[in-house]
Design an enzyme around this catalytic site. Structure first.
Site, PDB file in Angstrom:
ATOM      1  N   CYS A  38      -6.130  20.288  12.700  1.00 15.60           N
ATOM      2  CA  CYS A  38      -6.880  21.222  13.544  1.00 15.60           C
ATOM      3  C   CYS A  38      -8.075  21.831  12.822  1.00 15.60           C
ATOM      4  CB  CYS A  38      -5.949  22.324  14.055  1.00 15.60           C
ATOM      5  SG  CYS A  38      -6.783  23.602  15.022  1.00 15.60           S
TER       6      CYS A  38
ATOM      7  N   TYR B  97       0.641   4.308   0.865  1.00 18.41           N
ATOM      8  CA  TYR B  97       0.695   5.243   1.986  1.00 18.41           C
ATOM      9  C   TYR B  97       1.102   4.590   3.304  1.00 18.41           C
ATOM     10  CZ  TYR B  97      -3.980   3.244   2.557  1.00 18.41           C
ATOM     11  OH  TYR B  97      -5.043   2.378   2.674  1.00 18.41           O
ATOM     12  N   CYS B  98       1.387   3.293   3.300  1.00 21.18           N
ATOM     13  CA  CYS B  98       1.613   2.589   4.559  1.00 21.18           C
ATOM     14  C   CYS B  98       2.862   3.119   5.264  1.00 21.18           C
ATOM     15  CB  CYS B  98       1.738   1.093   4.325  1.00 21.18           C
ATOM     16  SG  CYS B  98       1.964   0.156   5.859  1.00 21.18           S
TER      17      CYS B  98
ATOM     18  N   GLY C  50       2.353  -4.683   9.539  1.00 20.89           N
ATOM     19  CA  GLY C  50       2.433  -5.776   8.580  1.00 20.89           C
ATOM     20  C   GLY C  50       1.137  -6.542   8.373  1.00 20.89           C
TER      21      GLY C  50
ATOM     22  N   CYS D  70       4.020   3.538  21.401  1.00 22.63           N
ATOM     23  CA  CYS D  70       2.766   3.633  20.659  1.00 22.63           C
ATOM     24  C   CYS D  70       2.990   3.060  19.272  1.00 22.63           C
ATOM     25  CB  CYS D  70       2.320   5.094  20.575  1.00 22.63           C
ATOM     26  SG  CYS D  70       0.877   5.390  19.511  1.00 22.63           S
ATOM     27  N   ASP D  71       1.929   2.615  18.652  1.00 20.63           N
ATOM     28  CA  ASP D  71       1.996   2.081  17.295  1.00 20.63           C
ATOM     29  C   ASP D  71       2.530   3.107  16.301  1.00 20.63           C
ATOM     30  OD1 ASP D  71       1.522   0.258  15.181  1.00 20.63           O
ATOM     31  OD2 ASP D  71      -0.384   1.227  14.752  1.00 20.63           O
TER      32      ASP D  71
ATOM     33  N   CYS E 147       0.847  -1.204   0.000  1.00 19.37           N
ATOM     34  CA  CYS E 147       0.000   0.000   0.000  1.00 19.37           C
ATOM     35  C   CYS E 147       0.880   1.249   0.000  1.00 19.37           C
ATOM     36  CB  CYS E 147      -0.924  -0.010   1.206  1.00 19.37           C
ATOM     37  SG  CYS E 147      -2.023  -1.451   1.252  1.00 19.37           S
TER      38      CYS E 147
ATOM     39  N   CYS F 122      -4.091  13.186  18.107  1.00 24.17           N
ATOM     40  CA  CYS F 122      -2.948  12.298  18.289  1.00 24.17           C
ATOM     41  C   CYS F 122      -1.636  13.075  18.260  1.00 24.17           C
ATOM     42  CB  CYS F 122      -2.936  11.238  17.190  1.00 24.17           C
ATOM     43  SG  CYS F 122      -1.579  10.055  17.362  1.00 24.17           S
TER      44      CYS F 122
ATOM     45  N   CYS G 236      -2.459   9.886  27.113  1.00 18.83           N
ATOM     46  CA  CYS G 236      -2.372   8.582  26.459  1.00 18.83           C
ATOM     47  C   CYS G 236      -1.301   7.759  27.178  1.00 18.83           C
ATOM     48  CB  CYS G 236      -2.081   8.741  24.963  1.00 18.83           C
ATOM     49  SG  CYS G 236      -0.562   9.628  24.565  1.00 18.83           S
TER      50      CYS G 236
END
Length: 414
Positions: free
Chosen positions: A365, A29-30, A74, A291-292, A27, A346, A276
């Site tokens: 924003c 944009y991954c 993945g 974080c991911d 993909c 985020c 978070c």
């Protein structure tokens, strides 16, 4: 038996990546494919020994009766069905008395067959399926290693899930290709796929001066990225359709989180929470990251084979990471009338400057302001119904509950 630190969270969410960044698709944009560079000599497969360590520590670390085991990539199905069968055996070996364990997996769905379908159904897996809309939109960026669209393969995977009556939801990235087509995308999921749970993830692909995206810095984004106002218009378009006919029937993460903040209860998604730090990522070799979206050297907490995961999660370093979401908000955000609903979004997207030049403004924003302003009246109406004790089933269904939170958590945080 694991000794829990005094300041350990009662629960946390962990996305485990048994294949690391390795995927059978390509993909465009991954953001995660580039993370392969973190482990140049790796085979990118979680070992049996690490799998057992992970399951044991995860179950022992939770102080709540329900634990979610979440697999992501993945592409996690590259591990093969036997890997996940082993994980279930380990759950039975290590779960505490009375502990309920639920299983989720985020996948592109292209490798499913009837064996996968039967397995998911038998063990009550919740499957998050990645789809970007109808074929002409999905195939723009979601391509295989030869650059070919993957829509047909994904739809075959969806048919397997439907055939075996597997619980599923949809993860849809919102990008430059589908960002101007909110109703076409939403109606496809609702009417063609029968989706009841949908998560929209904005693609914000930061690019460095050398064109790389491995460690993202600066404030430049690629042409595949959604524009701030465009994202707000997308959410507004879906919301207007949803609020007229689908409240209590279709659940969209942005809308669920918004109502929670209007009512004043914690939302089930971290991006719209005040702080978070309780949603982390585990790499295939046991490395734990804050974080991911921060799988980068500066955010590696340690390795669970060397230090128990709960010690890393309870560490001052990780707690500070979580507090920084609130503590680093610019004054512009602190004074914002929709801050209660947004909380700065985020941290990975807070790379712009405010009108007065202060750092830390979220890239989205303008879109968030437009969205939260647009939905204010219906959200206040629904919140008032709840406060008055008029608990309409459709409204009550939107508030965070354990089952709803489980469905929100399968897909990650966008």
């Amino acid at each position: 038996m694991l000794t829990l630190p005094k300041n350990a969270p009662l629960a946390f969410h962990l996305l485990a990546k048994p294949t690391g960044a390795i995927c059978n698709l390509d993909c465009e944009y991954c953001f995660f494919l580039a993370k392969e560079q973190l482990y140049p000599d790796s085979k990118f497969r979680m070992t049996d020994e690490l799998l057992e360590t992970y399951i044991q520590q995860l179950l022992e670390s939770h102080q709540t009766p329900e634990v979610t085991i979440a697999w992501q990539g993945g592409e996690p199905t590259l591990m093969g069905l036997e890997f996940f069968e082993s994980s279930l055996k380990l759950v039975e070996k290590y779960k505490k008395p009375g502990q309920k364990v639920t299983h989720t997996i985020q996948t592109n769905g292209t490798r499913f067959n009837d064996d996968w379908g039967r397995f998911f159904k038998q063990h009550n897996f919740l499957v998050g399926l990645s789809v970007d809309g109808p074929q002409h939109l999905h195939d723009t960026y979601r391509v295989d290693k030869r650059g070919r669209g993957t829509f047909e393969q994904v739809m075959q995977g969806w048919k397997i899930l439907k055939k075996h009556k597997v619980d599923f939801n949809i993860l849809c990235t919102v990008n430059a290709a589908n960002g101007n087509h909110p109703l076409e995308v939403y109606r496809f999921f609702r009417d063609q796929l029968g989706a009841e749970f949908i998560q929209f993830i904005p693609i914000i692909e930061r690019v460095n001066e050398d064109g790389s995206t491995f460690i993202q810095s600066g404030n430049q984004v690629t042409g595949r990225s959604i524009q701030p106002a465009q994202f707000g218009q997308f959410l507004n378009g879906v919301f207007d359709e949803w609020v007229r006919r689908d409240v209590g029937k279709v659940f969209i993460q942005h809308f669920d989180a918004a109502l929670a903040n209007w009512v004043g209860v914690p939302p089930a998604v971290c991006i719209f929470s005040k702080t978070c730090g309780n949603a982390l990522a585990l790499e295939h070799n046991g490395d734990l990251y804050s974080c991911d979206h921060f799988v980068e050297p500066d955010y590696k907490l340690g390795n669970i084979q060397e230090t128990p995961m709960i010690e890393l999660i309870a560490s001052e370093r990780q707690r500070q990471f979580g507090r920084d979401k609130l503590d680093t908000l610019p004054q512009y955000c602190l004074n914002c009338e929709v801050r209660f609903a947004c909380h700065g979004g985020c941290p990975k997207n807070r790379f712009m400057t405010t009108p007065d030049g202060e750092a830390g403004l979220n890239y989205l924003c303008a879109g968030y302001k437009a969205f939260f302003t647009h939905i204010d009246k219906p959200m206040r109406m629904m919140a008032d119904l709840l406060r008055q004790g008029r608990y309409a089933d459709e409204v009550m269904a939107l508030l965070p509950k354990p089952e709803r939170q489980k469905k929100a958590k399968v897909q990650g945080f966008g």
